[in-house]
Write an enzyme that holds these catalytic residues in place. Structure first.
Site, PDB file in Angstrom:
ATOM      1  N   ARG A   1      21.265  -5.735  -3.783  1.00 52.69           N
ATOM      2  CA  ARG A   1      21.519  -5.371  -5.694  1.00 52.69           C
ATOM      3  C   ARG A   1      20.173  -5.169  -6.160  1.00 52.69           C
ATOM      4  O   ARG A   1      20.200  -4.722  -6.930  1.00 52.69           O
ATOM      5  CB  ARG A   1      21.133  -7.758  -5.557  1.00 52.69           C
ATOM      6  CG  ARG A   1      22.032  -8.047  -6.491  1.00 52.69           C
ATOM      7  CD  ARG A   1      21.426  -9.513  -6.367  1.00 52.69           C
ATOM      8  NE  ARG A   1      20.271 -10.048  -6.195  1.00 52.69           N
ATOM      9  CZ  ARG A   1      19.050 -10.063  -7.148  1.00 52.69           C
ATOM     10  NH1 ARG A   1      19.177  -9.704  -8.024  1.00 52.69           N
ATOM     11  NH2 ARG A   1      17.409 -10.278  -6.878  1.00 52.69           N
TER      12      ARG A   1
ATOM     13  N   TRP B   1      16.976  -4.907   6.190  1.00 50.38           N
ATOM     14  CA  TRP B   1      16.014  -3.736   5.959  1.00 50.38           C
ATOM     15  C   TRP B   1      15.010  -2.755   6.857  1.00 50.38           C
ATOM     16  O   TRP B   1      15.425  -1.876   7.665  1.00 50.38           O
ATOM     17  CB  TRP B   1      15.195  -3.827   5.263  1.00 50.38           C
ATOM     18  CG  TRP B   1      14.385  -3.176   4.399  1.00 50.38           C
ATOM     19  CD1 TRP B   1      13.742  -1.093   5.032  1.00 50.38           C
ATOM     20  CD2 TRP B   1      13.223  -3.118   3.523  1.00 50.38           C
ATOM     21  NE1 TRP B   1      13.330  -0.723   3.606  1.00 50.38           N
ATOM     22  CE2 TRP B   1      13.074  -1.828   3.108  1.00 50.38           C
ATOM     23  CE3 TRP B   1      12.667  -4.274   2.728  1.00 50.38           C
ATOM     24  CZ2 TRP B   1      11.974  -1.684   1.882  1.00 50.38           C
ATOM     25  CZ3 TRP B   1      11.672  -3.697   1.668  1.00 50.38           C
ATOM     26  CH2 TRP B   1      11.060  -2.463   1.458  1.00 50.38           C
TER      27      TRP B   1
ATOM     28  N   SER C   1      17.798 -14.101  -4.324  1.00 47.93           N
ATOM     29  CA  SER C   1      18.141 -13.613  -4.233  1.00 47.93           C
ATOM     30  C   SER C   1      19.557 -14.343  -3.331  1.00 47.93           C
ATOM     31  O   SER C   1      21.096 -13.408  -2.941  1.00 47.93           O
ATOM     32  CB  SER C   1      17.829 -12.241  -2.659  1.00 47.93           C
ATOM     33  OG  SER C   1      18.449 -11.805  -2.032  1.00 47.93           O
TER      34      SER C   1
ATOM     35  N   SER D   1      15.223 -12.382   3.266  1.00 48.83           N
ATOM     36  CA  SER D   1      13.752 -11.806   3.310  1.00 48.83           C
ATOM     37  C   SER D   1      13.928 -10.311   3.847  1.00 48.83           C
ATOM     38  O   SER D   1      12.273  -9.945   4.126  1.00 48.83           O
ATOM     39  CB  SER D   1      13.239 -12.473   4.230  1.00 48.83           C
ATOM     40  OG  SER D   1      13.314 -13.882   3.772  1.00 48.83           O
TER      41      SER D   1
ATOM     42  N   TYR E   1       7.911  -8.902   3.260  1.00 48.43           N
ATOM     43  CA  TYR E   1       8.782  -7.748   2.255  1.00 48.43           C
ATOM     44  C   TYR E   1       8.058  -6.395   1.231  1.00 48.43           C
ATOM     45  O   TYR E   1       8.311  -5.519   1.223  1.00 48.43           O
ATOM     46  CB  TYR E   1       9.967  -8.756   1.624  1.00 48.43           C
ATOM     47  CG  TYR E   1      10.294  -7.812   0.891  1.00 48.43           C
ATOM     48  CD1 TYR E   1      12.147  -7.320   1.069  1.00 48.43           C
ATOM     49  CD2 TYR E   1      10.394  -8.037  -0.318  1.00 48.43           C
ATOM     50  CE1 TYR E   1      12.856  -6.927   0.703  1.00 48.43           C
ATOM     51  CE2 TYR E   1      11.405  -7.753  -1.244  1.00 48.43           C
ATOM     52  CZ  TYR E   1      12.168  -7.389  -0.600  1.00 48.43           C
ATOM     53  OH  TYR E   1      14.108  -6.631  -1.486  1.00 48.43           O
TER      54      TYR E   1
ATOM     55  N   HIS F   1      18.194 -16.107  11.981  1.00 45.53           N
ATOM     56  CA  HIS F   1      17.439 -16.631  10.560  1.00 45.53           C
ATOM     57  C   HIS F   1      17.182 -18.347  12.192  1.00 45.53           C
ATOM     58  O   HIS F   1      16.582 -18.761  11.022  1.00 45.53           O
ATOM     59  CB  HIS F   1      19.067 -17.252   9.874  1.00 45.53           C
ATOM     60  CG  HIS F   1      18.677 -15.357   9.234  1.00 45.53           C
ATOM     61  ND1 HIS F   1      17.827 -14.951   8.505  1.00 45.53           N
ATOM     62  CD2 HIS F   1      19.932 -15.545   8.969  1.00 45.53           C
ATOM     63  CE1 HIS F   1      19.151 -14.317   7.636  1.00 45.53           C
ATOM     64  NE2 HIS F   1      19.605 -14.058   7.761  1.00 45.53           N
TER      65      HIS F   1
HETATM   66  S1  PPS Z   1      20.900 -11.709   4.855  1.00 42.94           S
HETATM   67  O1  PPS Z   1      22.191 -11.753   3.851  1.00 42.94           O
HETATM   68  O2  PPS Z   1      19.987 -13.502   4.937  1.00 42.94           O
HETATM   69  O3  PPS Z   1      20.706 -10.942   5.987  1.00 42.94           O
HETATM   70  O4  PPS Z   1      19.661 -10.670   3.446  1.00 42.94           O
HETATM   71  P1  PPS Z   1      18.868  -9.584   4.148  1.00 42.94           P
HETATM   72  O5  PPS Z   1      18.387  -8.427   4.323  1.00 42.94           O
HETATM   73  O6  PPS Z   1      17.378 -10.719   4.999  1.00 42.94           O
HETATM   74  O7  PPS Z   1      18.043  -9.547   2.448  1.00 42.94           O
HETATM   75  C1  PPS Z   1      18.967  -8.826   1.645  1.00 42.94           C
HETATM   76  C2  PPS Z   1      17.751  -8.836   0.432  1.00 42.94           C
HETATM   77  O8  PPS Z   1      17.369  -7.587   0.733  1.00 42.94           O
HETATM   78  C3  PPS Z   1      16.488  -6.644  -0.159  1.00 42.94           C
HETATM   79  N1  PPS Z   1      16.760  -5.362   0.775  1.00 42.94           N
HETATM   80  C4  PPS Z   1      15.783  -3.939   0.452  1.00 42.94           C
HETATM   81  N2  PPS Z   1      15.203  -4.295  -0.787  1.00 42.94           N
HETATM   82  C5  PPS Z   1      14.279  -3.198  -0.798  1.00 42.94           C
HETATM   83  N3  PPS Z   1      14.954  -2.260  -0.232  1.00 42.94           N
HETATM   84  C6  PPS Z   1      15.270  -1.739   0.866  1.00 42.94           C
HETATM   85  N4  PPS Z   1      15.580  -0.667   1.325  1.00 42.94           N
HETATM   86  C7  PPS Z   1      15.809  -3.496   0.694  1.00 42.94           C
HETATM   87  N5  PPS Z   1      17.376  -2.949   1.278  1.00 42.94           N
HETATM   88  C8  PPS Z   1      17.709  -4.528   1.864  1.00 42.94           C
HETATM   89  C9  PPS Z   1      18.137  -6.498  -0.502  1.00 42.94           C
HETATM   90  O9  PPS Z   1      18.774  -5.755  -1.955  1.00 42.94           O
HETATM   91  C10 PPS Z   1      18.607  -8.181  -0.963  1.00 42.94           C
HETATM   92  O10 PPS Z   1      17.518  -8.349  -1.646  1.00 42.94           O
HETATM   93  P2  PPS Z   1      17.731  -8.793  -3.602  1.00 42.94           P
HETATM   94  O11 PPS Z   1      16.365  -8.810  -4.012  1.00 42.94           O
HETATM   95  O12 PPS Z   1      18.826  -9.543  -3.043  1.00 42.94           O
HETATM   96  O13 PPS Z   1      18.000  -7.037  -4.012  1.00 42.94           O
END
Ligand code: PPS
Length: 303
Positions: free
Chosen positions: A261, A59, A142, A55, A197, A112
């Site tokens: 991703r 970030w 994701s 989620s 998000y 989490h």
């Molecule tokens: S985890 O494994 O639970 O810690 O993953 P988490 O960090 O919570 O979530 C990873 C997803 O967040 C996306 N992400 C971002 N999206 C947009 N902008 C920024 N800066 C950003 N940083 C992390 C990351 O790409 C994963 O989402 P998906 O949909 O897989 O790309």
């Protein structure tokens, strides 16, 4: 060895260990340690970022690290041997509770865990909590890809298989609905910022400003602009610490894909069948009927 949850007849998820209505990751979490998190003493300066997996944890780690460094990326890059998750660790990871106790302030942690496992002192408005929620259809997608990447999690046969597992809550994090509803219902008990998000995607600058004022951080406009610049998806993708590139291959199969991703809203449309989407919508409306949360399901919905 993982023990199967009797409530999940048919589920063959060997990566998870049922624990008090939740599921921990076998070999990654120690149930006894997790139980002791509840009694941790909390300082006013402690900050916990809580998320359902996928989620936006990394970030938020990036934003918090940059706010602390007043936007100076080089200050974080100096710590290049550490990933974001080592600089702002998961409280529930084996061994991390112990290091939290003696860590210097400000102690920033991610989690989490569901509400009931977290330090009870948080409910007395000690410390701060930032809860980040993401539209659950994008979470499913994701999380599906993350299961291919993460070797501590059992690889799903295909998306349909994972979709069913997610709906059963047979994943680390449990039921998305349960997680979000419980945390949301306690948001007024504690010092909490509830953010999505999608809000970060739509207006990162406004979101960073909200987070900074919630944390009482005073940064100049220029410093805040630097925080925003270094926490965009395209820039974070190039930062090895934010992309988990240093994480050893035995934990993350880097050839299977990248942690950073897609980073967008609405990718679920490329993965869900019409039937899956309708089923999900029905469940969502039933489960979330009393929760006044509105999610953005597709970036194209933004006029
Ligand atoms: S985890 O494994 O639970 O810690 O993953 P988490 O960090 O919570 O979530 C990873 C997803 O967040 C996306 N992400 C971002 N999206 C947009 N902008 C920024 N800066 C950003 N940083 C992390 C990351 O790409 C994963 O989402 P998906 O949909 O897989 O790309």
């Amino acid at each position: 060895m993982a023990i199967m949850d009797v409530n999940d007849a048919g589920a063959q998820n060997h990566d998870l260990v049922p624990h008090k209505g939740f599921k921990l990751i076998n070999g990654t979490h120690d149930p006894d340690d997790v139980d002791q998190i509840y009694d941790l003493e909390i300082r006013d300066s402690d900050v916990f970022v809580v998320t359902y997996p996928k989620s936006g944890t990394i970030w938020m780690q990036q934003i918090l690290l940059l706010l602390e460094a007043k936007g100076d990326l080089t200050a974080i890059s100096k710590l290049s041997k550490y990933s974001n998750a080592e600089l702002i660790p998961w409280i529930e990871l084996m061994g991390n509770r112990q290091t939290f106790i003696t860590a210097p302030s400000p102690r920033m942690r991610v989690s989490h865990l569901p509400f009931q496992f977290m330090p009870s002192a948080l409910s007395q408005k000690k410390g701060k909590v930032i809860y980040v929620a993401r539209n659950p259809k994008d979470v499913v997608v994701s999380y599906f890809y993350f299961h291919k990447l993460a070797n501590m999690l059992e690889t799903p046969t295909d998306f349909d298989d994972f979709f069913e597992r997610f709906l059963r809550g047979d994943v680390f994090g449990g039921s998305w609905f349960q997680h979000i509803k419980t945390w949301y219902s306690h948001k007024d008990d504690m010092n909490m910022l509830f953010i999505t998000y999608e809000e970060l995607i739509q207006d990162l600058q406004a979101a960073v400003q909200r987070i900074a004022s919630f944390l009482g951080k005073e940064l100049s406009a220029e410093q805040l602009a630097q925080v925003v610049t270094h926490s965009t998806f395209s820039n974070m993708k190039k930062i090895p610490q934010a992309n988990y590139e240093q994480v050893p291959g035995e934990l993350l199969s880097h050839h299977q894909g990248r942690f950073m991703r897609k980073g967008t809203v609405g990718d679920w449309k490329k993965h869900f069948t019409v039937f899956q989407s309708e089923r999900f919508d029905q469940l969502f409306h039933r489960e979330m009927a009393d929760i006044p949360l509105v999610f953005l399901w597709d970036i194209e919905d933004v006029a």
